[in-house]
Design an enzyme around this catalytic site. Structure first.
Site, PDB file in Angstrom:
ATOM      1  N   ARG A  82     -70.047 -98.528 -21.600  1.00  0.00           N
ATOM      2  CA  ARG A  82     -68.705 -98.051 -21.263  1.00  0.00           C
ATOM      3  C   ARG A  82     -68.718 -97.730 -19.771  1.00  0.00           C
ATOM      4  O   ARG A  82     -69.480 -96.881 -19.313  1.00  0.00           O
ATOM      5  CB  ARG A  82     -68.338 -96.824 -22.089  1.00  0.00           C
ATOM      6  CG  ARG A  82     -66.927 -96.260 -21.853  1.00  0.00           C
ATOM      7  CD  ARG A  82     -66.633 -95.193 -22.906  1.00  0.00           C
ATOM      8  NE  ARG A  82     -65.325 -94.567 -22.756  1.00  0.00           N
ATOM      9  CZ  ARG A  82     -65.101 -93.366 -22.221  1.00  0.00           C
ATOM     10  NH1 ARG A  82     -66.129 -92.648 -21.767  1.00  0.00           N
ATOM     11  NH2 ARG A  82     -63.880 -92.869 -22.142  1.00  0.00           N
ATOM     12  N   ASN A 159     -59.330 -92.200 -20.033  1.00  0.00           N
ATOM     13  CA  ASN A 159     -60.326 -91.236 -20.477  1.00  0.00           C
ATOM     14  C   ASN A 159     -59.686 -89.879 -20.747  1.00  0.00           C
ATOM     15  O   ASN A 159     -58.947 -89.350 -19.913  1.00  0.00           O
ATOM     16  CB  ASN A 159     -61.414 -91.079 -19.410  1.00  0.00           C
ATOM     17  CG  ASN A 159     -62.524 -90.146 -19.857  1.00  0.00           C
ATOM     18  OD1 ASN A 159     -63.279 -90.454 -20.764  1.00  0.00           O
ATOM     19  ND2 ASN A 159     -62.618 -88.976 -19.221  1.00  0.00           N
ATOM     20  N   GLU A 160     -59.936 -89.319 -21.936  1.00  0.00           N
ATOM     21  CA  GLU A 160     -59.516 -87.956 -22.294  1.00  0.00           C
ATOM     22  C   GLU A 160     -58.122 -87.650 -21.733  1.00  0.00           C
ATOM     23  O   GLU A 160     -57.957 -86.755 -20.900  1.00  0.00           O
ATOM     24  CB  GLU A 160     -60.558 -86.962 -21.783  1.00  0.00           C
ATOM     25  CG  GLU A 160     -61.940 -87.243 -22.364  1.00  0.00           C
ATOM     26  CD  GLU A 160     -63.023 -86.288 -21.902  1.00  0.00           C
ATOM     27  OE1 GLU A 160     -62.721 -85.376 -21.100  1.00  0.00           O
ATOM     28  OE2 GLU A 160     -64.185 -86.454 -22.329  1.00  0.00           O
ATOM     29  N   HIS A 226     -64.691 -87.800 -28.477  1.00  0.00           N
ATOM     30  CA  HIS A 226     -65.840 -87.359 -27.690  1.00  0.00           C
ATOM     31  C   HIS A 226     -66.393 -86.095 -28.338  1.00  0.00           C
ATOM     32  O   HIS A 226     -65.661 -85.128 -28.551  1.00  0.00           O
ATOM     33  CB  HIS A 226     -65.426 -87.103 -26.242  1.00  0.00           C
ATOM     34  CG  HIS A 226     -64.995 -88.351 -25.537  1.00  0.00           C
ATOM     35  ND1 HIS A 226     -64.491 -88.348 -24.252  1.00  0.00           N
ATOM     36  CD2 HIS A 226     -64.976 -89.651 -25.936  1.00  0.00           C
ATOM     37  CE1 HIS A 226     -64.192 -89.589 -23.897  1.00  0.00           C
ATOM     38  NE2 HIS A 226     -64.477 -90.391 -24.913  1.00  0.00           N
ATOM     39  N   TYR A 228     -68.715 -83.045 -28.179  1.00  0.00           N
ATOM     40  CA  TYR A 228     -69.522 -82.087 -27.430  1.00  0.00           C
ATOM     41  C   TYR A 228     -69.574 -80.781 -28.229  1.00  0.00           C
ATOM     42  O   TYR A 228     -69.864 -80.801 -29.425  1.00  0.00           O
ATOM     43  CB  TYR A 228     -68.980 -81.918 -26.010  1.00  0.00           C
ATOM     44  CG  TYR A 228     -69.168 -83.159 -25.156  1.00  0.00           C
ATOM     45  CD1 TYR A 228     -70.402 -83.468 -24.596  1.00  0.00           C
ATOM     46  CD2 TYR A 228     -68.111 -84.030 -24.921  1.00  0.00           C
ATOM     47  CE1 TYR A 228     -70.586 -84.608 -23.821  1.00  0.00           C
ATOM     48  CE2 TYR A 228     -68.280 -85.176 -24.139  1.00  0.00           C
ATOM     49  CZ  TYR A 228     -69.518 -85.464 -23.595  1.00  0.00           C
ATOM     50  OH  TYR A 228     -69.700 -86.589 -22.834  1.00  0.00           O
ATOM     51  N   GLU A 255     -68.251 -90.734 -26.342  1.00  0.00           N
ATOM     52  CA  GLU A 255     -69.106 -89.873 -25.527  1.00  0.00           C
ATOM     53  C   GLU A 255     -69.718 -88.816 -26.426  1.00  0.00           C
ATOM     54  O   GLU A 255     -69.063 -88.306 -27.339  1.00  0.00           O
ATOM     55  CB  GLU A 255     -68.329 -89.150 -24.423  1.00  0.00           C
ATOM     56  CG  GLU A 255     -67.826 -89.994 -23.287  1.00  0.00           C
ATOM     57  CD  GLU A 255     -67.183 -89.124 -22.194  1.00  0.00           C
ATOM     58  OE1 GLU A 255     -67.499 -87.902 -22.128  1.00  0.00           O
ATOM     59  OE2 GLU A 255     -66.370 -89.641 -21.429  1.00  0.00           O
ATOM     60  N   TRP A 284     -73.323 -90.220 -23.266  1.00  0.00           N
ATOM     61  CA  TRP A 284     -72.976 -89.883 -21.887  1.00  0.00           C
ATOM     62  C   TRP A 284     -74.190 -89.224 -21.252  1.00  0.00           C
ATOM     63  O   TRP A 284     -74.673 -88.222 -21.761  1.00  0.00           O
ATOM     64  CB  TRP A 284     -71.785 -88.931 -21.841  1.00  0.00           C
ATOM     65  CG  TRP A 284     -71.363 -88.667 -20.430  1.00  0.00           C
ATOM     66  CD1 TRP A 284     -71.887 -87.773 -19.547  1.00  0.00           C
ATOM     67  CD2 TRP A 284     -70.333 -89.360 -19.719  1.00  0.00           C
ATOM     68  NE1 TRP A 284     -71.270 -87.834 -18.337  1.00  0.00           N
ATOM     69  CE2 TRP A 284     -70.300 -88.818 -18.408  1.00  0.00           C
ATOM     70  CE3 TRP A 284     -69.444 -90.399 -20.030  1.00  0.00           C
ATOM     71  CZ2 TRP A 284     -69.407 -89.268 -17.438  1.00  0.00           C
ATOM     72  CZ3 TRP A 284     -68.561 -90.827 -19.071  1.00  0.00           C
ATOM     73  CH2 TRP A 284     -68.544 -90.259 -17.781  1.00  0.00           C
TER      74      TRP A 284
END
Length: 445
Positions: A82, A159-160, A226, A228, A255, A284
């Site tokens: 990516r 992105n986001e 993503h 996290y 990610e 990531w």
């Protein structure tokens, strides 16, 4: 990036929305020229299931590292990268020529290329972030680097694209972005990131994914979460991903890391759940992180021999990249295409100073028939194609992509096809010396 803790999951079951997809064209998989979605799965151009196993690379901030980074990422076993691009709104724009080069580098390394526009990160909360509508403007401005690459490239629109402010606008913003790209002729699989800095703690993407997919006239949208600090327990990981899988809605973890400032993500659960459900993941990131998240580097200082603990976990650990990645069949790893050196190109130049003709012969030196092909090369000087016969040509800067007409589409084992170019030139005019067929190096005969 700022992330916040998830609320307790109380959203509507995605399976209840899956009926919205019943109107998807039944012939889509057979007709699709590149990556496409079918029954909640990502399939490649050969209708083979493709599960992403790869990493993110921050190309826009480290363009001089990309060539070697992609070689090293492939050597570590990845099948996908990516690539961070910039629209020019927050960071210097990656223009058509640069995107063309990146795509060529991905293909040369037999990596599927997910291109993402990073300037949307945290829109509504991050002051400099741009809306998805401006990301669409960017993709249309580099369209020349994308069209014809549907077998190798996915377009990650932004992105986001929303932070933790006004994130409920995500659904309509995403539908609008998809509609504009489709109307402009982009047939790629479109990857859409979740709001809430990608983590979707509000379940906005989860609960509206079926509606967004149904609004795509190509039904070719892949959802990207993503993971996290919000995803710090196995239950949170499995609940989120299992809802998509149960509803046959396509999802990828675009990610994730092994730690983060907003909490400690459960990378073991992420990788195990993704593997058990056949869901893609992209760690990531390769190298070059700053701003206090340097611990997310997979290798130190872009040195592939210096894996960090996170890099060792992602590449070499249980359910990791080396153990689970399978190369996309479009590169010939699943019975199709050509092998390295299984093609030869003869380029005969007739030069008249300011104009030229070139007669090109492409030979299939493998023992398998080739159906559909793409020949790539770069002019060494200031040459410009004016016309082509027995094939089609797209030129972006020095880079050239040649694809067949219907009558030159097939090359039997040991056989050839020929086509011609007519063009103009300024200065010295010499023949290209390096060619690729479907991303693999050919012999210059």
């Amino acid at each position: 990036m700022r992330r916040i803790r998830a609320a307790v999951a109380t959203g509507t079951l995605l399976a209840a929305c899956a009926a919205l997809l019943a109107t998807a064209p039944s012939s889509q998989a057979a007709d699709a020229p590149g990556f496409h979605i079918q029954d909640g799965r990502l399939l490649d151009a050969n209708n083979k299931d493709f599960v992403m196993r790869g990493v993110n690379h921050a190309h826009t901030w480290y363009p001089d590292k990309t060539d070697q980074a992609l070689k090293d990422i492939k050597a570590k076993g990845a099948n996908t990268v990516r690539v961070v691009l910039a629209t020019g709104d927050q960071w210097a724009k990656n223009d058509t020529a640069d995107v063309t080069k990146v795509v060529s580098q991905c293909k040369a390394n037999r990596l599927i290329c997910v291109l993402e526009a990073h300037d949307t990160t945290g829109y509504g909360e991050a002051g400099a972030a741009i809306p998805l509508s401006k990301a669409v403007d960017y993709w249309l401005s580099v369209k020349g680097a994308l069209v014809g690459q549907e077998k190798y490239v996915l377009v990650n629109i932004g992105n986001e694209p929303h932070g933790n402010t006004n994130y409920t606008a995500w659904t309509n913003d995403t539908k609008s972005a998809i509609s504009r790209l489709r109307s402009a002729g982009l047939g790629h699989t479109l990857m859409v990131d979740a709001p809430n800095w990608g983590q979707d703690w509000s379940f906005t993407m989860r609960d509206n994914a079926a509606d967004v997919l149904a609004a795509d006239p190509d039904r070719n949208t892949l959802f990207d979460v993503h993971m996290y600090g919000v995803y710090d327990t196995p239950a949170e990981v499995s609940d989120y991903l299992n809802r998509f899988a149960a509803a046959k809605l396509p999802i990828v973890v675009g990610e994730f890391g092994d730690m983060h400032s907003d909490g400690n993500p459960d990378e073991d659960a992420i990788m195990a759940t993704a593997q058990s459900k056949g869901i893609g993941y992209l760690g990531w990131s390769w190298s070059g992180n700053g701003g206090g998240v340097e611990y997310l580097d997979l290798v130190q200082n872009f040195d592939a021999s210096r894996l960090t603990d996170w890099g060792k976990r992602l590449f070499d650990g249980a359910n990791g990249i080396k153990a689970t990645a399978k190369e996309a069949s479009v590169f010939g790893s699943d019975g199709g295409g050509t092998g390295p050196g299984a093609c030869a190109v003869t380029y005969r130049l007739s030069d008249w100073g300011s104009s030229f003709n070139a007669d090109v012969t492409l030979r299939n030196t493998s023992d398998k028939k080739i159906d559909g092909w793409e020949l790539g090369f770069a002019f060494p000087g200031q040459q410009k194609i004016n016309s082509v016969w027995n094939a089609k040509a797209v030129q972006s800067g020095a880079g050239v992509r040649i694809t067949p007409e219907s009558w030159t589409n097939s090359i039997p084992a040991g056989g050839t096809v020929s086509f011609g170019l007519s063009g103009s030139s300024t200065g010295a005019n010499t023949a290209p010396t390096s060619f690729t067929l479907d991303g693999r190096t050919c012999t210059a005969a």
